[in-house]
Enzyme design. Structure first.
Site, mmCIF file in Angstrom:
data_model
loop_
_atom_site.group_PDB
_atom_site.id
_atom_site.type_symbol
_atom_site.label_atom_id
_atom_site.label_comp_id
_atom_site.label_asym_id
_atom_site.label_seq_id
_atom_site.Cartn_x
_atom_site.Cartn_y
_atom_site.Cartn_z
ATOM 1 N N LYS A 126 0.874 -1.188 0.000
ATOM 2 C CA LYS A 126 0.000 0.000 0.000
ATOM 3 C C LYS A 126 0.899 1.222 0.000
ATOM 4 O O LYS A 126 2.033 1.172 0.460
ATOM 5 C CB LYS A 126 -0.877 0.016 1.264
ATOM 6 C CG LYS A 126 -2.115 0.859 1.141
ATOM 7 C CD LYS A 126 -3.233 0.091 0.468
ATOM 8 C CE LYS A 126 -4.467 0.915 0.241
ATOM 9 N NZ LYS A 126 -5.606 0.057 -0.145
ATOM 10 N N ASP A 166 -7.085 4.223 -4.385
ATOM 11 C CA ASP A 166 -7.724 4.087 -3.068
ATOM 12 C C ASP A 166 -8.333 5.470 -2.820
ATOM 13 O O ASP A 166 -8.582 6.208 -3.779
ATOM 14 C CB ASP A 166 -6.689 3.682 -1.995
ATOM 15 C CG ASP A 166 -7.353 3.223 -0.693
ATOM 16 O OD1 ASP A 166 -7.860 2.102 -0.644
ATOM 17 O OD2 ASP A 166 -7.400 4.012 0.285
HETATM 18 P P1 NDP Z 1 -12.978 7.746 -2.809
HETATM 19 O O1 NDP Z 1 -11.899 8.732 -2.606
HETATM 20 O O2 NDP Z 1 -13.519 7.504 -4.168
HETATM 21 O O3 NDP Z 1 -14.217 8.086 -1.837
HETATM 22 C C1 NDP Z 1 -14.075 8.171 -0.475
HETATM 23 C C2 NDP Z 1 -15.371 8.614 0.141
HETATM 24 O O4 NDP Z 1 -15.307 8.474 1.547
HETATM 25 C C3 NDP Z 1 -15.697 10.067 -0.120
HETATM 26 O O5 NDP Z 1 -17.093 10.234 -0.147
HETATM 27 C C4 NDP Z 1 -15.072 10.754 1.077
HETATM 28 O O6 NDP Z 1 -15.642 12.005 1.411
HETATM 29 C C5 NDP Z 1 -15.350 9.761 2.189
HETATM 30 N N1 NDP Z 1 -14.306 9.852 3.204
HETATM 31 C C6 NDP Z 1 -12.982 9.617 3.035
HETATM 32 N N2 NDP Z 1 -12.324 9.845 4.175
HETATM 33 C C7 NDP Z 1 -13.247 10.232 5.084
HETATM 34 C C8 NDP Z 1 -13.178 10.619 6.446
HETATM 35 N N3 NDP Z 1 -12.009 10.634 7.096
HETATM 36 N N4 NDP Z 1 -14.333 10.947 7.061
HETATM 37 C C9 NDP Z 1 -15.507 10.930 6.390
HETATM 38 N N5 NDP Z 1 -15.634 10.591 5.113
HETATM 39 C C10 NDP Z 1 -14.518 10.242 4.454
HETATM 40 O O7 NDP Z 1 -12.415 6.379 -2.178
HETATM 41 P P2 NDP Z 1 -12.900 4.883 -2.452
HETATM 42 O O8 NDP Z 1 -14.365 4.831 -2.652
HETATM 43 O O9 NDP Z 1 -11.998 4.280 -3.451
HETATM 44 O O10 NDP Z 1 -12.531 4.187 -1.046
HETATM 45 C C11 NDP Z 1 -13.447 4.114 0.033
HETATM 46 C C12 NDP Z 1 -13.015 3.022 0.996
HETATM 47 O O11 NDP Z 1 -12.971 1.763 0.300
HETATM 48 C C13 NDP Z 1 -11.614 3.175 1.605
HETATM 49 O O12 NDP Z 1 -11.619 2.644 2.894
HETATM 50 C C14 NDP Z 1 -10.740 2.313 0.704
HETATM 51 O O13 NDP Z 1 -9.563 1.881 1.368
HETATM 52 C C15 NDP Z 1 -11.691 1.154 0.450
HETATM 53 N N6 NDP Z 1 -11.421 0.349 -0.731
HETATM 54 C C16 NDP Z 1 -11.302 0.892 -1.976
HETATM 55 C C17 NDP Z 1 -11.083 0.093 -3.069
HETATM 56 C C18 NDP Z 1 -11.025 0.635 -4.455
HETATM 57 O O14 NDP Z 1 -10.905 -0.156 -5.385
HETATM 58 N N7 NDP Z 1 -11.116 1.934 -4.674
HETATM 59 C C19 NDP Z 1 -10.908 -1.363 -2.930
HETATM 60 C C20 NDP Z 1 -11.139 -1.853 -1.583
HETATM 61 C C21 NDP Z 1 -11.370 -1.016 -0.543
HETATM 62 P P3 NDP Z 1 -14.871 13.357 1.009
HETATM 63 O O15 NDP Z 1 -14.982 13.445 -0.463
HETATM 64 O O16 NDP Z 1 -15.573 14.419 1.756
HETATM 65 O O17 NDP Z 1 -13.438 13.167 1.467
HETATM 66 O O1 2IT Z 2 -7.943 -1.659 -0.658
HETATM 67 C C1 2IT Z 2 -7.889 -2.149 -1.797
HETATM 68 O O2 2IT Z 2 -8.032 -3.360 -1.994
HETATM 69 C C2 2IT Z 2 -7.670 -1.232 -2.935
HETATM 70 N N1 2IT Z 2 -7.620 -0.033 -2.736
HETATM 71 C C3 2IT Z 2 -7.498 -1.777 -4.330
HETATM 72 C C4 2IT Z 2 -6.091 -2.249 -4.546
HETATM 73 C C5 2IT Z 2 -5.759 -2.663 -5.958
HETATM 74 O O3 2IT Z 2 -4.569 -2.940 -6.166
HETATM 75 O O4 2IT Z 2 -6.624 -2.696 -6.832
#
Ligand code: NDP
Ligand code: 2IT
Length: 445
Positions: A126, A166
Site C-alpha cells: 500500500k 484508493d
Molecule cells: P474515494 O476517494 O472515491 O471516496 C471516499 C469517500 O469516503 C468520499 O465520499 C469521502 O468524502 C469519504 N471519506 C474519506 N475519508 C473520510 C473521512 N475521514 N471521514 C468521512 N468521510 C470520508 O475512495 P474509495 O471509494 O476508493 O474508497 C473508500 C473506501 O474503500 C476506503 O476505505 C478504501 O480503502 C476502500 N477500498 C477501496 C477500493 C477501491 O478499489 N477503490 C478497494 C477496496 C477497498 P470526502 O470526499 O468528503 O473526502
Molecule cells: O484496498 C484495496 O483493496 C484497494 N484499494 C485496491 C487495490 C488494488 O490494487 O486494486
C-alpha cells in the site's frame, strides 16, 4: 492463549509506537490465527507471525511540487512493500491529509490477507501521501502526481510492485501517474491498475469493489435463506466504492437510502435510483462537489457532521474510511433490526463494534473478504496486460462474481462454528494459511 496474544501485541506496540491503526489491524488477525499457530508448531518454529507483521520494505520520500500560485509545497510519499510470498506487491495508493505510516501499514497488512483470499497470485502493499486533493486544480493534482511518480517509479514495476487507486486516487490520478512512469522509463507496461479502457484498463475495474461487496453480501444473505429484495440499505461514502455498491444494490432489488461524505450524509427514503446515481457520479467524479447538493436537488434530508448509522435499515455498507462505525452506532444498528454489515471500506468498524455485531449474531463481513473484488479485478487487469488482450464485460463480471463466491466459501470453510459463520475468523485464517505456507516453502526470507 490470551497471555500469548497480549505479549505479542505488547512487543508489536513497543516496536511500532504510535501506529494505532496498524496495532488494531494486527490485533484482529492475531486473535484469529494464534489458536491455529499453537496447534501447528511449524509456523511457530519459523516465527511466521513475527515475520508477517514486519514489512519486507518501507519506502518514504519527499514529494516537492509547485501550486498554481508558484509556491513550493512539500508532501511525504510512502510505499509499504509488505509481503511478496504470493506474487508482486499489490495494493492501492491513498491521497488524504490523514495519511501517515500507521494508516498505510494497517492497509498494507490487510491487503496481504485480502489478496491471498482472491485466489490470484498477488503479494500485498500500500502507499500514498498526506497530499490533500480537495480544492486543488487539475494542474496541481497533475504536478503532485508527476513528482510522486518521479520517485516511486524506481521502486515499482509490472513484476515487482503494482499500485492502484484508493481514497483520493481514481482515474484522473492513475492517468497522470501512468503518463509520468511511461515518460521516465520509456515502457508501456501494466505497472498500475485502474487504467482507462483505451490504454490498458480492464472492464469492470471501476465497478469491482462495490459490485463485489454486494455479491459477497448476497452470499451471506443466502446462508439465512434471504435475498436483497426490498431490503433497505444504508451506504456511507459517495466515492468509487459507495457509488457502485448503490448501483448493484438497486439492480438486485434493494433500496439504498443513504450516501455521505466528510461533511455529512443524505437520507433519501424513496431510494437512490440509477438516475439519481448518475447525478451523484457527475457531482462527485466530475464537478467534485459535496453530497449536500443531492439533498437540495432531490428534496430529501441532509444531516451535517454525522454518519448514516442512525437511519433504520436492514443492511449497512460502510464504504468511506477506517473506524467509521463506533460501539454506540453498532448498538443502535442492532436495536433497529439491522441484519447484515458488509464492509466496502478497509477496517471501518471498531473492535468494540465488531463484538456487538458478533454477539447479536448478525451477518458481519470484514473488509478483507467483502471488498476484495477491487483488487481481484486489478489482478485480472494485470493478466490482460501480460496477454495484451482484453476480456469482455460479461466475462469480467462473471469472474468477479465467481471470485466473491469463492471468498465466501473460504470464509465458511475456516469460520464455520456450528450453525454460525464467524467471517472474521474465516477471512483471517483463510487468508493467512496460504501466505504462511508460501513463506515456509520459500525459506527464511
Ligand atoms: P474515494 O476517494 O472515491 O471516496 C471516499 C469517500 O469516503 C468520499 O465520499 C469521502 O468524502 C469519504 N471519506 C474519506 N475519508 C473520510 C473521512 N475521514 N471521514 C468521512 N468521510 C470520508 O475512495 P474509495 O471509494 O476508493 O474508497 C473508500 C473506501 O474503500 C476506503 O476505505 C478504501 O480503502 C476502500 N477500498 C477501496 C477500493 C477501491 O478499489 N477503490 C478497494 C477496496 C477497498 P470526502 O470526499 O468528503 O473526502
Ligand atoms: O484496498 C484495496 O483493496 C484497494 N484499494 C485496491 C487495490 C488494488 O490494487 O486494486
Amino acid at each position: 492463549m490470551q497471555k500469548k496474544i497480549k505479549d505479542f501485541m505488547t512487543e508489536l506496540v513497543k516496536k511500532n509506537p504510535g501506529e494505532t491503526e496498524f496495532h488494531q489491524a494486527v490485533q484482529e488477525v492475531v486473535e484469529s490465527v494464534m489458536p491455529f499457530i499453537e496447534k501447528n508448531p511449524k509456523y511457530q518454529e519459523a516465527k511466521i507471525l513475527d515475520r508477517i507483521v514486519e514489512p519486507e520494505r518501507v519506502i518514504m520520500f519527499r514529494v516537492p511540487w509547485q501550486d498554481d500560485k508558484g509556491e513550493v509545497q512539500v508532501n511525504r510519499g510512502f510505499r509499504i512493500e509488505m509481503n511478496s510470498a504470493l506474487g508482486p506487491y499489490k495494493g492501492g495508493l491513498r491521497l488524504h491529509p490523514s495519511v501517515y505510516l500507521g494508516i498505510l501499514k494497517f492497509l498494507a497488512f490487510e491487503q496481504v490477507f485480502k489478496n491471498s483470499l482472491t485466489t490470484l497470485p498477488m503479494g500485498g502493499g500500500k502507499g500514498g501521501s498526506d497530499f490533500d486533493p480537495k480544492g486543488k486544480s487539475d494542474n496541481e493534482v497533475m504536478r503532485f502526481c508527476q513528482s510522486f511518480m518521479t520517485e516511486l517509479q524506481r521502486h515499482i514495476g509490472p513484476d515487482t510492485d503494482v499500485p492502484a487507486g484508493d481514497i483520493g486516487v481514481g482515474g484522473r490520478e492513475i492517468g497522470f501517474m501512468f503518463g509520468q512512469y511511461k515518460r521516465l522509463r520509456n515502457e508501456f507496461t501494466g505497472v498500475l491498475t485502474g487504467k482507462a479502457l483505451s490504454w490498458g484498463g480492464s472492464l469492470i475495474r471501476s465497478e469491482a469493489t462495490g459490485y463485489g461487496c454486494v455479491y459477497f453480501a448476497e452470499e451471506m444473505l443466502k446462508t439465512r435463506g434471504e435475498s436483497f429484495k426490498g431490503k433497505v440499505c444504508a451506504v456511507s461514502g459517495s466515492g468509487n466504492v459507495a457509488q457502485y455498491t448503490v448501483e448493484k444494490l438497486f439492480q438486485l432489488g434493494a433500496k439504498p437510502v443513504t450516501l455521505s461524505d466528510s461533511n455529512g450524509y443524505i437520507h433519501d427514503p424513496d431510494g437512490i435510483s440509477e438516475q439519481k446515481l448518475e447525478f451523484v457520479m457527475e457531482l462527485k467524479n466530475v464537478k467534485r462537489g459535496r453530497i449536500k447538493e443531492y439533498a437540495a436537488k432531490y428534496n430529501c434530508k441532509y444531516v451535517e457532521g454525522r454518519w448514516p448509522w442512525e437511519v433504520k435499515c436492514d443492511c449497512v455498507f460502510p464504504s468511506a474510511t477506517q473506524n467509521e462505525i463506533h460501539e454506540s452506532d453498532a448498538e443502535q444498528l442492532v436495536k433497529n433490526g439491522c441484519m447484515l454489515v458488509a464492509e466496502g471500506a478497509n477496517m471501518p468498524t471498531l473492535p468494540e463494534a465488531i463484538k456487538i455485531f458478533q454477539q447479536a449474531k448478525i451477518l458481519y463481513g470484514p473488509g478483507k473478504a467483502s471488498n476484495a473484488g477491487g483488487v481481484a479485478i486489478s489482478g485480472l487487469e494485470m493478466s490482460q496486460n501480460s496477454l495484451r488482450l482484453s476480456w469482455s464485460r460479461e466475462e469480467m463480471d462473471e469472474r468477479l462474481h465467481d471470485i466473491m463466491v469463492k471468498i465466501h466459501d473460504t470464509c465458511v470453510k475456516y469460520g464455520k462454528d456450528g450453525k454460525h459463520i464467524d467471517y472474521v475468523k474465516g477471512a483471517n485464517l483463510g487468508g493467512f494459511v496460504k501466505v504462511a505456507d508460501a513463506m515456509l516453502d520459500q525459506g527464511l526470507v
